[in-house]
Design a protein around this motif. Structure first.
Motif, mmCIF file in Angstrom:
data_model
loop_
_atom_site.group_PDB
_atom_site.id
_atom_site.type_symbol
_atom_site.label_atom_id
_atom_site.label_comp_id
_atom_site.label_asym_id
_atom_site.label_seq_id
_atom_site.Cartn_x
_atom_site.Cartn_y
_atom_site.Cartn_z
ATOM 1 N N UNK A 254 0.828 -1.196 0.000
ATOM 2 C CA UNK A 254 0.000 0.000 0.000
ATOM 3 C C UNK A 254 0.872 1.260 0.000
ATOM 4 N N UNK A 255 0.253 2.409 -0.270
ATOM 5 C CA UNK A 255 0.999 3.670 -0.342
ATOM 6 C C UNK A 255 0.185 4.788 0.291
ATOM 7 N N UNK B 145 -0.463 -11.377 1.040
ATOM 8 C CA UNK B 145 -0.001 -10.606 2.187
ATOM 9 C C UNK B 145 -0.229 -9.135 1.932
ATOM 10 N N UNK B 146 -0.069 -8.333 2.964
ATOM 11 C CA UNK B 146 -0.164 -6.879 2.803
ATOM 12 C C UNK B 146 1.084 -6.240 3.391
ATOM 13 N N UNK C 225 -6.390 -0.241 10.662
ATOM 14 C CA UNK C 225 -7.677 -0.329 9.974
ATOM 15 C C UNK C 225 -7.554 -1.139 8.693
ATOM 16 N N UNK C 226 -6.485 -0.897 7.935
ATOM 17 C CA UNK C 226 -6.284 -1.657 6.701
ATOM 18 C C UNK C 226 -6.055 -3.130 7.003
ATOM 19 N N UNK C 227 -5.300 -3.413 8.054
ATOM 20 C CA UNK C 227 -5.062 -4.809 8.414
ATOM 21 C C UNK C 227 -6.367 -5.508 8.746
ATOM 22 N N UNK C 228 -7.194 -4.880 9.553
ATOM 23 C CA UNK C 228 -8.476 -5.504 9.918
ATOM 24 C C UNK C 228 -9.355 -5.722 8.695
#
Length: 308
Positions: free
Chosen positions: A135-136, A172-173, A179-182
């Motif tokens: 992500x960015x 994966x991230x 918040x993005x992880x959840x």
């Protein structure tokens, strides 16, 4: 020694055994980002990948944008099927030769798909074991603007489609907030790659969530920020003292702390130097006693200086 303690080549797993999705891997892997430094000495680049495998590494982290395919091409030639190496790549950027930055963002769904296809081609495989979506949306690094501001759900949708099409095994991230992880958990994440080190521990809550969910935590900037003027693990007095007492380098102590800190931590230190590679792998044999861990844990986190 059990089968989980050794790689397919019979070497003890570097750093012991860890989990990456459904796969058992060496806790100390190899990051391929520095391989393009050996662009003019391909034999040396091949040799360092082969040496990593000999030392018990069976987890290699790469990307098509590392040297515009050079790293992937070296891995394709150096890694043999019988090595059974777990290759992890990432998408979200692409080379930008001649630009103000060597990379440009490639966050749109169609760009993510194209990046996966490019990785498949340069690695010479039909299916990538794991692909991280980089992500960015936060510092450090490039921040998305304009049409590069893409909703995470749209990105995860194309990643899931690529999984369903058999082009990637696991997702994966990278470079995400809580918040993005959840929001990404429902896709069945295999790992999270975030900037994290002894001096940058603002993501501790995310690390704990990943432990609970069985998700590997793979830190980049494991020795602090790579940006000039930012905090570095190897400058900390506690790290220097522990290193001196154990006859190790400060860098080894910084990496060893990560392995001791949480059971789901996997390391992917990168290097283009064989001696440095061997020092990184030797980190897995370092035992930190309670006193050393207490001293290191007391080092203050200064993530704000790193993340901006």
């Amino acid at each position: 020694m059990t089968s989980t303690d050794t790689t397919a080549t019979g070497s003890p797993r570097a750093g012991g055994a860890g989990r990456l999705g459904a796969r058992t891997v060496s806790r100390i892997g190899f990051g391929a980002m520095q391989l393009p430094r050996l662009r003019d000495d391909r034999a040396a680049a091949l040799a360092i990948v082969r040496r990593a495998i000999e030392l018990g590494v069976d987890h290699i982290d790469t990307a098509q944008f590392y040297g515009d395919g050079f790293a992937n091409d070296v891995i394709r030639e150096a890694v043999r099927p019988e090595d059974d190496v777990y290759v992890v790549s990432k998408v979200g950027a692409t080379p930008h030769s001649g630009g103000p930055h060597p990379l440009r963002l490639a966050q749109r769904p169609e760009e993510l798909r194209a990046s996966v296809e490019d990785n498949l081609k340069s690695l010479g495989i039909d299916r990538i074991p794991l692909v991280n979506l980089r992500r960015a949306s936060r510092a450090p690094g490039l921040i998305a603007e304009g049409d590069q501001v893409v909703d995470l759900d749209d990105q995860l949708a194309v990643m899931t489609a690529l999984h369903d099409e058999g082009k990637i095994d696991a997702i994966g991230v990278s470079h995400v907030g809580m918040d993005e992880l959840r929001r990404a958990l429902p896709v069945g994440l295999a790992c999270v790659q975030n900037a994290y080190s002894l001096v940058a521990r603002d993501d501790e809550e995310m690390l704990r969530l990943c432990v609970a969910e069985g998700i590997a935590w793979v830190p980049y900037f494991p020795l602090g920020s790579a940006f000039p003027g930012m905090p570095k693990v190897t400058d900390e007095a506690a790290v220097l003292a522990v290193a001196e007492s154990l006859g190790r380098t400060p860098a080894q102590i910084g990496l060893a702390w990560l392995l001791h800190h949480a059971p789901n931590v996997l390391l992917i230190p990168g290097t283009a130097d064989a001696a440095h590679l061997e020092a990184n792998v030797a980190t897995g044999a370092i035992s930190l006693d309670a006193a050393a861990l207490d001293a290191l844990d007391a080092v203050p986190t200064r993530s704000g200086e790193i993340l901006g």
